[in-house]
Design a protein around this motif. Structure first.
Motif, PDB file in Angstrom:
ATOM      1  N   GLN A 189      37.056  25.358  24.466  1.00  0.00           N
ATOM      2  CA  GLN A 189      35.920  24.618  25.015  1.00  0.00           C
ATOM      3  C   GLN A 189      36.181  24.212  26.462  1.00  0.00           C
ATOM      4  N   GLY A 190      35.088  24.020  27.208  1.00  0.00           N
ATOM      5  CA  GLY A 190      35.212  23.744  28.637  1.00  0.00           C
ATOM      6  C   GLY A 190      35.857  22.405  28.948  1.00  0.00           C
ATOM      7  N   ARG A 191      35.283  21.328  28.440  1.00  0.00           N
ATOM      8  CA  ARG A 191      35.844  19.978  28.598  1.00  0.00           C
ATOM      9  C   ARG A 191      35.349  19.123  27.461  1.00  0.00           C
ATOM     10  N   VAL A 192      36.203  18.231  26.990  1.00  0.00           N
ATOM     11  CA  VAL A 192      35.831  17.271  25.958  1.00  0.00           C
ATOM     12  C   VAL A 192      35.759  15.884  26.582  1.00  0.00           C
ATOM     13  N   LEU A 193      34.680  15.166  26.291  1.00  0.00           N
ATOM     14  CA  LEU A 193      34.574  13.750  26.616  1.00  0.00           C
ATOM     15  C   LEU A 193      34.853  12.981  25.337  1.00  0.00           C
ATOM     16  N   TYR A 194      36.012  12.289  25.297  1.00  0.00           N
ATOM     17  CA  TYR A 194      36.384  11.523  24.113  1.00  0.00           C
ATOM     18  C   TYR A 194      36.063  10.053  24.356  1.00  0.00           C
ATOM     19  N   LEU A 195      35.193   9.520  23.509  1.00  0.00           N
ATOM     20  CA  LEU A 195      34.803   8.113  23.608  1.00  0.00           C
ATOM     21  C   LEU A 195      35.764   7.277  22.778  1.00  0.00           C
ATOM     22  N   SER A 196      36.737   6.707  23.456  1.00  0.00           N
ATOM     23  CA  SER A 196      37.662   5.800  22.794  1.00  0.00           C
ATOM     24  C   SER A 196      36.982   4.432  22.695  1.00  0.00           C
ATOM     25  N   SER A 197      37.719   3.342  22.833  1.00  0.00           N
ATOM     26  CA  SER A 197      37.129   2.017  22.669  1.00  0.00           C
ATOM     27  C   SER A 197      38.051   0.956  23.229  1.00  0.00           C
ATOM     28  N   SER A 198      37.461  -0.161  23.639  1.00  0.00           N
ATOM     29  CA  SER A 198      38.264  -1.310  24.044  1.00  0.00           C
ATOM     30  C   SER A 198      39.035  -1.880  22.862  1.00  0.00           C
ATOM     31  N   ALA A 199      38.643  -1.519  21.634  1.00  0.00           N
ATOM     32  CA  ALA A 199      39.379  -1.957  20.441  1.00  0.00           C
ATOM     33  C   ALA A 199      40.786  -1.384  20.411  1.00  0.00           C
ATOM     34  N   VAL A 210      38.962  10.826  28.808  1.00  0.00           N
ATOM     35  CA  VAL A 210      38.983   9.698  27.877  1.00  0.00           C
ATOM     36  C   VAL A 210      38.388   8.472  28.560  1.00  0.00           C
ATOM     37  N   VAL A 211      37.364   7.894  27.957  1.00  0.00           N
ATOM     38  CA  VAL A 211      36.794   6.640  28.457  1.00  0.00           C
ATOM     39  C   VAL A 211      36.887   5.590  27.356  1.00  0.00           C
ATOM     40  N   ARG A 212      36.996   4.341  27.763  1.00  0.00           N
ATOM     41  CA  ARG A 212      37.097   3.221  26.829  1.00  0.00           C
ATOM     42  C   ARG A 212      35.941   2.259  27.058  1.00  0.00           C
ATOM     43  N   PRO A 213      34.825   2.464  26.365  1.00  0.00           N
ATOM     44  CA  PRO A 213      33.696   1.535  26.514  1.00  0.00           C
ATOM     45  C   PRO A 213      34.043   0.156  25.959  1.00  0.00           C
TER      46      PRO A 213
END
Length: 289
Positions: free
Chosen positions: A91-101, A156-159
């Motif tokens: 796959q080209g790129r993965v956006l993984y939505l992590s968490s402030s938890a 990886v982003v941490r909302p």
């Protein structure tokens, strides 16, 4: 440009789909509520996407986190299957939505510890995160690191506390706003009301995440405002906009979460600055927009 969005009927997923399509992307949706299980996709899908947004999760709200630990196994299963598939199929790129938890609990007990910076999570020596949901997200970030070593581009982003008018009342923002809309008196707040959160509007969550994707950075990035507001202050803001002054009733027997969770937005500011204030977000929710 082609994108796959898992969890596309969920809160973050459906906003992501709308924004990607607005930007001209060809988006394939995947959500179990629409009859398409992400695990099935990760078993049989062979198409290559320029971007895979992994927003699928099993009940990531407070009540489920605290009372139904089986969600840990389901979320880890989803993440592991996704990364395995993304590496195998190139796959080209993965956006993984992590968490402030995912941040250590001991840094979320008192304002004196300050805002949470990305480097507070050391994947090689993990300190206890927030509940089983936090453990699932830390595990997901470790899977992301392994996939990156295998050659998969991963963001990886941490909302932090994402909110919006179309959330369900399982989440605190919508629950507090709707109690004000109904002019409830007494007005119930879970916990003592002093729990502080970093509230970021869903529009900024989506725009910020995509800005981080476009940057190509391999560092995790907080999606936050850096501004802390307590549950009680948020409730008071909503009641003031509605125009009434209820008695507040604090339910100490209900799940309340950590005492203080505010993010450091410095790294995010390199790519994006949140634009929606909390007051504006409350007004939008009360007006149905």
């Amino acid at each position: 440009m082609r994108a796959l969005v898992t969890g596309s009927a969920g809160f973050v997923g459906r906003h992501m789909v709308v924004e990607l399509r607005r930007r001209g992307w060809d988006v394939q949706c995947c959500d179990i509520v629409d009859g398409l299980d992400a695990l099935h996709v990760f078993t049989f899908e062979r198409d290559r996407f320029d971007l895979v947004v992994h927003a699928a999760a099993s009940s990531p709200h407070r009540a489920a986190i605290d009372s139904q630990p089986v969600h840990f196994a389901r979320n880890v299963q989803l993440d592991a299957a996704m990364f395995d598939w993304a590496v195998r199929t190139g796959q080209g790129r993965v956006l993984y939505l992590s968490s402030s938890a995912a941040y250590p609990l001991d840094l979320q007990t008192d304002p004196k510890w300050g805002s949470l910076v990305e480097d507070a999570i050391a994947l090689a020596a993990v300190r206890e995160p927030d509940a089983v949901y936090g453990w699932a997200k830390v595990t997901g970030e470790r899977l992301a690191a392994a996939a990156r070593k295998a050659g998969l581009p991963v963001t990886v982003v941490r909302p932090f506390s994402g909110y919006g008018a179309d959330q369900t009342e399982d989440f605190p923002f919508r629950a507090l706003v709707e109690r004000a809309r109904r002019r409830e008196d007494p007005y119930t707040i879970w916990g003592d009301g002093q729990q502080v959160r970093d509230w970021i509007h869903i529009d900024d969550v989506i725009a910020g995440a995509l800005a981080v994707v476009e940057s190509g950075t391999e560092e995790p990035v907080n999606l936050c405002t850096g501004i802390g507001t307590s549950m009680l202050d948020l409730a008071g803001m909503a009641c003031e906009q509605v125009g009434y002054e209820p008695e507040f009733e604090f339910r100490l027997d209900r799940p309340a979460g950590v005492a203080y969770r505010v993010g450091d937005p410095s790294r995010l500011y390199q790519y994006y600055k949140p634009a929606v204030t909390l007051a504006d977000g409350v007004d939008r929710a009360l007006s149905g927009g």
